[in-house]
Design a protein around this motif. Structure first.
Motif, PDB file in Angstrom:
ATOM      1  N   PHE A 181       0.861  -1.185   0.000  1.00  0.00           N
ATOM      2  CA  PHE A 181       0.000   0.000   0.000  1.00  0.00           C
ATOM      3  C   PHE A 181       0.896   1.233   0.000  1.00  0.00           C
ATOM      4  CE2 PHE A 181      -2.442   3.357   2.069  1.00  0.00           C
ATOM      5  CZ  PHE A 181      -3.734   3.202   1.598  1.00  0.00           C
ATOM      6  N   THR A 182       0.830   2.050  -1.063  1.00  0.00           N
ATOM      7  CA  THR A 182       1.637   3.261  -1.153  1.00  0.00           C
ATOM      8  C   THR A 182       0.849   4.444  -0.607  1.00  0.00           C
ATOM      9  OG1 THR A 182       2.825   2.424  -3.090  1.00  0.00           O
ATOM     10  CG2 THR A 182       2.916   4.792  -2.682  1.00  0.00           C
ATOM     11  N   ILE A 183       1.318   5.006   0.485  1.00  0.00           N
ATOM     12  CA  ILE A 183       0.608   6.087   1.178  1.00  0.00           C
ATOM     13  C   ILE A 183       0.759   7.390   0.411  1.00  0.00           C
ATOM     14  CG2 ILE A 183       0.411   7.378   3.330  1.00  0.00           C
ATOM     15  CD1 ILE A 183       1.790   4.983   4.728  1.00  0.00           C
ATOM     16  N   ASN A 184      -0.365   8.067   0.190  1.00  0.00           N
ATOM     17  CA  ASN A 184      -0.342   9.388  -0.442  1.00  0.00           C
ATOM     18  C   ASN A 184      -1.579  10.161   0.008  1.00  0.00           C
ATOM     19  OD1 ASN A 184      -2.571   9.115  -2.670  1.00  0.00           O
ATOM     20  ND2 ASN A 184      -1.335   7.243  -2.811  1.00  0.00           N
ATOM     21  N   ARG A 185      -1.679  11.387  -0.459  1.00  0.00           N
ATOM     22  CA  ARG A 185      -2.731  12.278   0.004  1.00  0.00           C
ATOM     23  C   ARG A 185      -4.135  11.747  -0.273  1.00  0.00           C
ATOM     24  NH1 ARG A 185      -2.499  16.774   2.105  1.00  0.00           N
ATOM     25  NH2 ARG A 185      -0.288  17.013   1.623  1.00  0.00           N
ATOM     26  N   HIS A 186      -4.287  10.920  -1.298  1.00  0.00           N
ATOM     27  CA  HIS A 186      -5.611  10.459  -1.705  1.00  0.00           C
ATOM     28  C   HIS A 186      -6.075   9.208  -0.964  1.00  0.00           C
ATOM     29  CE1 HIS A 186      -5.655  13.365  -4.990  1.00  0.00           C
ATOM     30  NE2 HIS A 186      -4.409  13.008  -5.237  1.00  0.00           N
ATOM     31  N   ASN A 187      -5.175   8.574  -0.209  1.00  0.00           N
ATOM     32  CA  ASN A 187      -5.598   7.314   0.421  1.00  0.00           C
ATOM     33  C   ASN A 187      -5.198   7.143   1.884  1.00  0.00           C
ATOM     34  OD1 ASN A 187      -2.861   6.620   0.416  1.00  0.00           O
ATOM     35  ND2 ASN A 187      -3.036   5.155  -1.267  1.00  0.00           N
ATOM     36  N   TYR A 188      -4.432   8.090   2.441  1.00  0.00           N
ATOM     37  CA  TYR A 188      -3.930   7.822   3.781  1.00  0.00           C
ATOM     38  C   TYR A 188      -5.050   7.800   4.829  1.00  0.00           C
ATOM     39  CZ  TYR A 188      -4.035  12.422   6.136  1.00  0.00           C
ATOM     40  OH  TYR A 188      -4.424  13.569   6.771  1.00  0.00           O
ATOM     41  N   GLN A 189      -6.192   8.398   4.509  1.00  0.00           N
ATOM     42  CA  GLN A 189      -7.333   8.332   5.419  1.00  0.00           C
ATOM     43  C   GLN A 189      -7.946   6.932   5.454  1.00  0.00           C
ATOM     44  OE1 GLN A 189      -8.154  10.554   7.475  1.00  0.00           O
ATOM     45  NE2 GLN A 189      -7.634  12.590   6.715  1.00  0.00           N
ATOM     46  N   GLU A 190      -7.555   6.072   4.515  1.00  0.00           N
ATOM     47  CA  GLU A 190      -8.091   4.710   4.467  1.00  0.00           C
ATOM     48  C   GLU A 190      -7.194   3.685   5.159  1.00  0.00           C
ATOM     49  OE1 GLU A 190     -10.864   4.813   0.476  1.00  0.00           O
ATOM     50  OE2 GLU A 190      -8.805   4.092   0.248  1.00  0.00           O
ATOM     51  N   LEU A 191      -6.148   4.158   5.826  1.00  0.00           N
ATOM     52  CA  LEU A 191      -5.238   3.237   6.502  1.00  0.00           C
ATOM     53  C   LEU A 191      -5.966   2.332   7.482  1.00  0.00           C
ATOM     54  CD1 LEU A 191      -2.071   5.411   7.227  1.00  0.00           C
ATOM     55  CD2 LEU A 191      -2.153   3.301   5.902  1.00  0.00           C
ATOM     56  N   SER A 192      -6.846   2.895   8.271  1.00  0.00           N
ATOM     57  CA  SER A 192      -7.582   2.102   9.248  1.00  0.00           C
ATOM     58  C   SER A 192      -8.423   1.033   8.547  1.00  0.00           C
ATOM     59  CB  SER A 192      -8.475   3.007  10.103  1.00  0.00           C
ATOM     60  OG  SER A 192      -9.112   2.263  11.132  1.00  0.00           O
ATOM     61  N   GLY A 193      -9.041   1.402   7.428  1.00  0.00           N
ATOM     62  CA  GLY A 193      -9.834   0.446   6.662  1.00  0.00           C
ATOM     63  C   GLY A 193      -8.983  -0.668   6.077  1.00  0.00           C
ATOM     64  N   ILE A 194      -7.741  -0.355   5.704  1.00  0.00           N
ATOM     65  CA  ILE A 194      -6.829  -1.384   5.196  1.00  0.00           C
ATOM     66  C   ILE A 194      -6.522  -2.393   6.302  1.00  0.00           C
ATOM     67  CG2 ILE A 194      -4.456  -1.800   4.429  1.00  0.00           C
ATOM     68  CD1 ILE A 194      -6.254  -0.872   2.186  1.00  0.00           C
ATOM     69  N   PHE A 195      -6.319  -1.913   7.513  1.00  0.00           N
ATOM     70  CA  PHE A 195      -6.093  -2.830   8.634  1.00  0.00           C
ATOM     71  C   PHE A 195      -7.320  -3.703   8.904  1.00  0.00           C
ATOM     72  CE2 PHE A 195      -2.472  -0.075   9.754  1.00  0.00           C
ATOM     73  CZ  PHE A 195      -1.526  -1.053  10.045  1.00  0.00           C
ATOM     74  N   ASP A 196      -8.504  -3.128   8.750  1.00  0.00           N
ATOM     75  CA  ASP A 196      -9.735  -3.924   8.897  1.00  0.00           C
ATOM     76  C   ASP A 196      -9.774  -5.024   7.839  1.00  0.00           C
ATOM     77  OD1 ASP A 196     -10.537  -2.312  10.992  1.00  0.00           O
ATOM     78  OD2 ASP A 196     -11.853  -1.059   9.757  1.00  0.00           O
ATOM     79  N   LEU A 197      -9.387  -4.672   6.608  1.00  0.00           N
ATOM     80  CA  LEU A 197      -9.375  -5.644   5.522  1.00  0.00           C
ATOM     81  C   LEU A 197      -8.391  -6.774   5.819  1.00  0.00           C
ATOM     82  CD1 LEU A 197     -10.348  -6.239   2.549  1.00  0.00           C
ATOM     83  CD2 LEU A 197      -8.257  -5.067   1.807  1.00  0.00           C
ATOM     84  N   ILE A 198      -7.226  -6.431   6.332  1.00  0.00           N
ATOM     85  CA  ILE A 198      -6.213  -7.427   6.685  1.00  0.00           C
ATOM     86  C   ILE A 198      -6.761  -8.415   7.701  1.00  0.00           C
ATOM     87  CG2 ILE A 198      -3.996  -7.739   7.878  1.00  0.00           C
ATOM     88  CD1 ILE A 198      -3.222  -4.973   6.659  1.00  0.00           C
TER      89      ILE A 198
END
Length: 394
Positions: A181-198
């Motif tokens: 997951f490459t963090i940038n301005r358009h997706n860093y707010q979804e980090l928590s959701g990525i952890f939920d997906l994991i």
């Protein structure tokens, strides 16, 4: 790579032996203790997607001059001779190359740990089964958002679902797999959701990449997150690693392409758990920070050798003409020579930073992209002047 889970809660995974051991520090040519560097092979520039941050600038067309099957086999033979421990096959999209499973099997039979970096959209159940049979060590599948946000980044509707299906196919066949997951301005707010997906999908590993300004990513300098946001992202990652540990979930969590992360983690632990902090500092010093041009190198689709996959504007030779090991140990090129022992060449904050022995100047590609000077400070370092030991008016 910074093994956040390794450093924070002492998980144990394969890569730890390459990153955090006595033999990992001080590799001048990448051959200390008889071991060559990890090699990233961008086996093709062709891709079925068109990601807006792609360092390779890949698209769906065919490109002339890519290594043939026979040339690729010789290249792998040379890697074996140089005792390269890991071959990371990337692209473009590696599964667009028709002979890639054959070549992966060829490398694995040579005793080289073979891994893949892929968008995952082409990994069918049959492909996943073959990867497992070959003995592929790991498959990293890129997602850069959830649902439509990922598809926007990837340039294709439905890419998220296809990538998720690729992950599911690997898991079903027992093939080790994880997220990139490459963090940038358009997706860093979804980090928590990525952890939920994991957690929901039982994915065992995730690598969070900091944005590197290379290829099409060069146009995204303004799309990187701020230093404050980067610190917030690291705080969330640390929180989630502890959450997984407390739940008894074995998850490997890493951050990639910003060695300030290791120092940031150490400084946080110094306030919370000084004893663990000292162990972390010891491991970070074993690692030695950024090892581009030392313990990691890259070969592109044409056979050109570069410091890493993000620094393809500096070429040291071509594996069609000379063995990889000969190129890697030939220090006539000033960039390759400089990278082997870069500390005296660094400028600005990097040159004066008290954590230079654990960071090693961070990422040169970002410094060059922003300043035009390969040895200038990495602008993505988010540590304060106080944290790196600089006083007022330095």
């Amino acid at each position: 790579m910074i093994g956040i889970s390794k450093l924070l809660v002492d998980t144990s995974n394969y890569g730890d032996s390459l990153r955090y051991s006595h033999s990992s520090k001080g590799t001048y040519h990448g051959t200390t203790h008889g071991r060559g560097p990890v090699v990233v092979w961008n086996c093709t520039k062709t891709c079925n997607l068109k990601c807006i941050h792609c360092y390779a600038g890949s698209d769906s067309q065919k490109y002339d001059g890519e290594l043939t099957t026979k040339e690729a086999q010789k290249f792998i033979d040379d890697l074996k001779e140089f005792n390269v421990p890991v071959l990371l096959i990337s692209g473009g999209e590696p599964f667009m190359r028709e002979d890639i499973l054959y070549l992966a099997d060829y490398a694995a039979r040579k005793g080289i740990r073979t891994t893949f970096s892929t968008n995952g959209t082409l990994i069918t159940r049959k492909t996943a089964k073959k990867l497992k049979e070959i003995g592929v060590g790991y498959v990293g599948i890129s997602l850069d958002g959830l649902g439509e946000n990922n598809d926007k980044f990837r340039g294709q509707k439905g890419a998220f679902e296809l990538a998720l299906r690729g992950i599911e196919n690997c898991l079903a066949e027992g093939q080790r797999v994880g997220l990139r997951f490459t963090i940038n301005r358009h997706n860093y707010q979804e980090l928590s959701g990525i952890f939920d997906l994991i957690e929901e999908q039982k994915i065992p590993r995730v690598c969070f990449y900091h944005l590197v300004y290379s290829g099409r990513g060069s146009a995204m300098i303004s799309e990187d997150i701020s230093h404050v946001e980067t610190r917030q992202a690291l705080d969330l990652i640390i929180e989630k690693v502890r959450y997984f540990k407390n739940k008894g979930l074995n998850k490997e969590v890493l951050t990639v392409d910003n060695h300030a992360d290791g120092v940031y983690l150490y400084l946080k632990l110094l306030k919370e758990d000084p004893q663990r902090a000292e162990k972390v500092l010891e491991l970070l010093r074993f690692n030695g920070g950024n090892r581009t041009g030392i313990a990691i190198g890259e070969v592109d689709w044409l056979g050109d050798v570069h410091p890493d996959q993000f620094t393809q504007n500096h070429t040291f030779g071509n594996v069609k003409e000379r063995k990889f090991g000969e190129i890697w140990t030939d220090l006539q090129h000033p960039i390759l020579k400089g990278l082997k022992n870069r500390k005296e060449l660094l400028k600005g904050r990097c040159a004066k930073c008290k954590w230079l022995d654990v960071c090693n100047g961070n990422f040169r590609a970002r410094a060059e992209a922003v300043t035009g000077d390969f040895w200038e400070s990495d602008p993505a370092c988010y540590l304060t002047d106080e944290e790196i030991g600089l006083g007022e008016g330095w």
